[in-house]
Design a protein around this motif. Sequence first.
Motif, PDB file in Angstrom:
ATOM      1  N   LEU A 180      30.078  28.903  41.390  1.00 50.48           N
ATOM      2  CA  LEU A 180      31.331  29.663  41.305  1.00 50.48           C
ATOM      3  C   LEU A 180      31.255  31.056  41.934  1.00 50.48           C
ATOM      4  CD1 LEU A 180      32.525  28.732  37.684  1.00 50.48           C
ATOM      5  CD2 LEU A 180      33.457  27.895  39.853  1.00 50.48           C
ATOM      6  N   SER A 181      30.187  31.804  41.660  1.00 49.63           N
ATOM      7  CA  SER A 181      30.092  33.184  42.180  1.00 49.63           C
ATOM      8  C   SER A 181      30.164  33.205  43.694  1.00 49.63           C
ATOM      9  CB  SER A 181      28.758  33.839  41.813  1.00 49.63           C
ATOM     10  OG  SER A 181      28.558  33.856  40.451  1.00 49.63           O
ATOM     11  N   ALA A 182      29.392  32.327  44.326  1.00 47.72           N
ATOM     12  CA  ALA A 182      29.355  32.294  45.784  1.00 47.72           C
ATOM     13  C   ALA A 182      30.745  31.985  46.324  1.00 47.72           C
ATOM     14  CB  ALA A 182      28.360  31.237  46.250  1.00 47.72           C
ATOM     15  N   GLN A 183      31.390  31.007  45.701  1.00 51.03           N
ATOM     16  CA  GLN A 183      32.725  30.591  46.116  1.00 51.03           C
ATOM     17  C   GLN A 183      33.721  31.753  45.993  1.00 51.03           C
ATOM     18  OE1 GLN A 183      33.758  26.821  44.179  1.00 51.03           O
ATOM     19  NE2 GLN A 183      35.873  27.530  44.065  1.00 51.03           N
ATOM     20  N   LYS A 196      35.659  33.671  49.045  1.00 46.11           N
ATOM     21  CA  LYS A 196      37.127  33.777  49.046  1.00 46.11           C
ATOM     22  C   LYS A 196      37.562  35.216  49.293  1.00 46.11           C
ATOM     23  CE  LYS A 196      39.087  29.779  46.967  1.00 46.11           C
ATOM     24  NZ  LYS A 196      38.594  29.130  45.750  1.00 46.11           N
ATOM     25  N   ALA A 197      36.875  36.143  48.598  1.00 51.27           N
ATOM     26  CA  ALA A 197      37.227  37.562  48.752  1.00 51.27           C
ATOM     27  C   ALA A 197      37.028  38.024  50.193  1.00 51.27           C
ATOM     28  CB  ALA A 197      36.391  38.409  47.791  1.00 51.27           C
ATOM     29  N   LEU A 226      28.125  33.749  35.939  1.00 52.04           N
ATOM     30  CA  LEU A 226      28.925  32.526  35.760  1.00 52.04           C
ATOM     31  C   LEU A 226      30.422  32.776  35.934  1.00 52.04           C
ATOM     32  CD1 LEU A 226      27.600  29.752  35.078  1.00 52.04           C
ATOM     33  CD2 LEU A 226      26.130  31.677  34.533  1.00 52.04           C
ATOM     34  N   SER A 227      30.792  33.954  36.470  1.00 52.21           N
ATOM     35  CA  SER A 227      32.212  34.303  36.703  1.00 52.21           C
ATOM     36  C   SER A 227      33.041  34.243  35.421  1.00 52.21           C
ATOM     37  CB  SER A 227      32.832  33.392  37.774  1.00 52.21           C
ATOM     38  OG  SER A 227      32.072  33.441  38.957  1.00 52.21           O
ATOM     39  N   ILE A 228      32.435  34.686  34.318  1.00 54.80           N
ATOM     40  CA  ILE A 228      33.117  34.743  33.010  1.00 54.80           C
ATOM     41  C   ILE A 228      33.418  36.217  32.732  1.00 54.80           C
ATOM     42  CG2 ILE A 228      32.777  34.390  30.515  1.00 54.80           C
ATOM     43  CD1 ILE A 228      31.050  31.942  31.210  1.00 54.80           C
ATOM     44  N   PRO A 229      34.592  36.527  32.165  1.00 52.38           N
ATOM     45  CA  PRO A 229      34.948  37.944  31.974  1.00 52.38           C
ATOM     46  C   PRO A 229      33.999  38.701  31.035  1.00 52.38           C
ATOM     47  CG  PRO A 229      36.659  36.490  31.080  1.00 52.38           C
ATOM     48  CD  PRO A 229      35.708  35.626  31.828  1.00 52.38           C
ATOM     49  N   TYR A 230      33.843  39.965  31.334  1.00 50.57           N
ATOM     50  CA  TYR A 230      33.035  40.910  30.560  1.00 50.57           C
ATOM     51  C   TYR A 230      33.525  40.995  29.113  1.00 50.57           C
ATOM     52  CZ  TYR A 230      31.150  45.531  29.337  1.00 50.57           C
ATOM     53  OH  TYR A 230      30.503  46.578  28.729  1.00 50.57           O
ATOM     54  N   TYR A 259      23.078  33.210  47.281  1.00 56.68           N
ATOM     55  CA  TYR A 259      23.064  32.243  46.183  1.00 56.68           C
ATOM     56  C   TYR A 259      22.549  30.879  46.650  1.00 56.68           C
ATOM     57  CZ  TYR A 259      26.145  35.562  43.797  1.00 56.68           C
ATOM     58  OH  TYR A 259      26.687  36.676  43.211  1.00 56.68           O
ATOM     59  N   VAL A 260      21.981  30.129  45.706  1.00 60.17           N
ATOM     60  CA  VAL A 260      21.465  28.788  45.990  1.00 60.17           C
ATOM     61  C   VAL A 260      22.132  27.812  45.021  1.00 60.17           C
ATOM     62  CG1 VAL A 260      19.390  27.356  45.837  1.00 60.17           C
ATOM     63  CG2 VAL A 260      19.264  29.621  46.874  1.00 60.17           C
ATOM     64  N   ARG A 261      22.594  26.668  45.519  1.00 62.42           N
ATOM     65  CA  ARG A 261      23.241  25.673  44.650  1.00 62.42           C
ATOM     66  C   ARG A 261      22.228  24.826  43.896  1.00 62.42           C
ATOM     67  NH1 ARG A 261      25.811  20.377  43.898  1.00 62.42           N
ATOM     68  NH2 ARG A 261      24.079  19.442  44.984  1.00 62.42           N
TER      69      ARG A 261
END
Lengths: 355, 355
Positions: free
Chosen positions: A205-208, A212-213, B102-106, A184-186
């Motif tokens: 957010l996705s990268a973060q 974390k995972a 965008l880390s938003i639920p499906y 990912y790129v910011r």
Amino acid sequence: MVQAVEIQRTQNKKEKPSEQKLGFGVHYTDHMFILDYDAGSGWHSPRVVPYQPIVLDPAAKVFHYGQTVFEGLKAYRTEDGRVLLFRPNKNIQRLNRSNERLSIPYLEEDVFIDALKQLIEVDRDWIPSSPGTSLYIRPFIIATQPALGVAPSTQYKFMIIMSPVGAYYANGVNPVKIYVESHYVRAVNGGVGEAKTAGNYAAGLSAQEEAKAKGYEQVLWLDGVHRKYIEEVGSMNVFFKINGTVHTPALNGSILDGITRNSIIQQLQHWNIPVEERTISIEELYDYHEKGMLEEAFGTGTAAVISPIGELNWRGDKLIINNGETGELSAKLYESLTGIQTGTLPDPFGWMVEV
Amino acid sequence: MVQAVEIQRTQNKKEKPSEQKLGFGVHYTDHMFILDYDAGSGWHSPRVVPYQPIVLDPAAKVFHYGQTVFEGLKAYRTEDGRVLLFRPNKNIQRLNRSNERLSIPYLEEDVFIDALKQLIEVDRDWIPSSPGTSLYIRPFIIATQPALGVAPSTQYKFMIIMSPVGAYYANGVNPVKIYVESHYVRAVNGGVGEAKTAGNYAAGLSAQEEAKAKGYEQVLWLDGVHRKYIEEVGSMNVFFKINGTVHTPALNGSILDGITRNSIIQQLQHWNIPVEERTISIEELYDYHEKGMLEEAFGTGTAAVISPIGELNWRGDKLIINNGETGELSAKLYESLTGIQTGTLPDPFGWMVEV
Ligand SMILES: Cc1ncc(COP(=O)(O)O)c(C=O)c1O
Ligand SMILES: Cc1ncc(COP(=O)(O)O)c(C=O)c1O
């Protein structure tokens, strides 16, 4: 011109949360500041009102086209009961640079500073005093015109909300583990990376979450063109102490011009510690580490002030910095900056503004 | 699972605007759709309610971190009074790809389609019938959790609002003048360019405004890495007819996967007109033009369907395409697509969904 601010006090003061359990951006004070903008009349109707919901047309542009900017700064209560703001003029200057990039109208510096002072005055009893606590202040502008055409809004709201926040490090300053992001790129040069605007944070957010995972607190962002030059860490600027000299990525257009970053550079220069703003590649960092020359690494930002980095992971190649412990310079910078901010140390730079 | 939609009808129907003066995204229908999400309970409480303001905490994440996605599609009224939607399944599929980024639920496809149908049914009398008019539909999701920590929201609202829109071209299809953007960048690989999210549009406003000031309707975006490969034009995909073959930039991660783009490709293949999805540089385009081989250029998107390009300006070098007139293929594609959409032509692709 600073217009008179109308002050409408709440009839229902909230109960204050325990200073031991504040967290970050969870509790909000009793009041907020609002200023409206309409094409034609400009910025008007400054007011301090009880903290309350915003009521917006569902077609308001902020929801659809993200025309919005924000700032973040802190107020500190000193031992002798004074209230200090850390370099608020830097925030309004950066807000206006963000405004320009996002086609949002210019906001006068005096209007911003006056708004801060008036709101803080009303909610003065919300500024916590326990060690490490402060009042986090979030000024922001949103585009409110209800219209689905892609074009700058003709209406905006400038608002300030405030939140008492806890010590960032519950058990003293602790190093974080950072995942070097290769997918990912910011932000990219020509984009909005140097503006403090909502879309940059959504993009991260996705990268973060993926980091974390994998067991990492945050990501280290690389540049979007070559995918090799270091930009920022999470939403902080980043510094490396290499063989006695402190290096930080130069402001290249895609990096946020952090106020903590700027202050750290000034502090280091004041101490006669050499500091260089330049292009730094991730390979170079690994090379210096191999040679035993990478001494310390840390992120800088308003929330944590200094966040030491104990580990980097780049494509599975783990690099442990300073045995995963907080470096001497990192600790010294943290003590110095927070000392100036809370008034326990003198302020040779003239940074603090009393409210 | 599709939950029963609660329908709450307005007591105050608005007066409908004249179909001759609709504009784009200016008027809104009497009702809107809302569905809430909370971590734990998932998506719940689908309802059609009178069109009304959204009430949000000022700390709601959408205002600060831009966690939001949207879609755009149209409903058409046929001559015999039926109501047709153009490929709505493509919209919910793309919305879910945007959600993931965008880390938003499906959101389930059936829930989306049912929401569209229920809302359109209630506001059926808002679908205009004059030639060129339609009902523009804007589904969107916003992050509503009031919290200033940078992390995905635990609460969201999915909403649909609708707006009767006028003929895009008041005087028939007219070619636009396009400025090739060399300074600003819309999106980069690894970023959020292929998601339909607010931040992408905010990032494009400055370029658009500067192009307008120079007398150009829109910008042509080049890639953020090499600054030479063609991406999109404004918020449309772009096609070039070169020596009998139609070329369009391949979906590379930073371009939106347009539903009109996809339909144009299918239509061309159906007509046995060769079409290539590939990397196209701006130099190449100027070279083909010099050789007299650049025959037509046009943008594609839900709003305009087809938007012929009459002029490009790259670093001051102006290139006039097809004498600044609408090309034969552009016109034919426009007739064919709008014919299928409004039910005046048969739909060999099975695109239209009757409500
Ligand atoms: C992306 C990003 N980089 C860096 C920083 C650090 O800036 P400052 O020191 O002004 O807080 C921030 C804000 O905290 C940020 O959001
Ligand atoms: C950035 C962008 N590109 C292209 C398009 C075209 O997509 P579609 O054909 O699905 O409307 C859109 C949406 O209209 C868009 O916002």
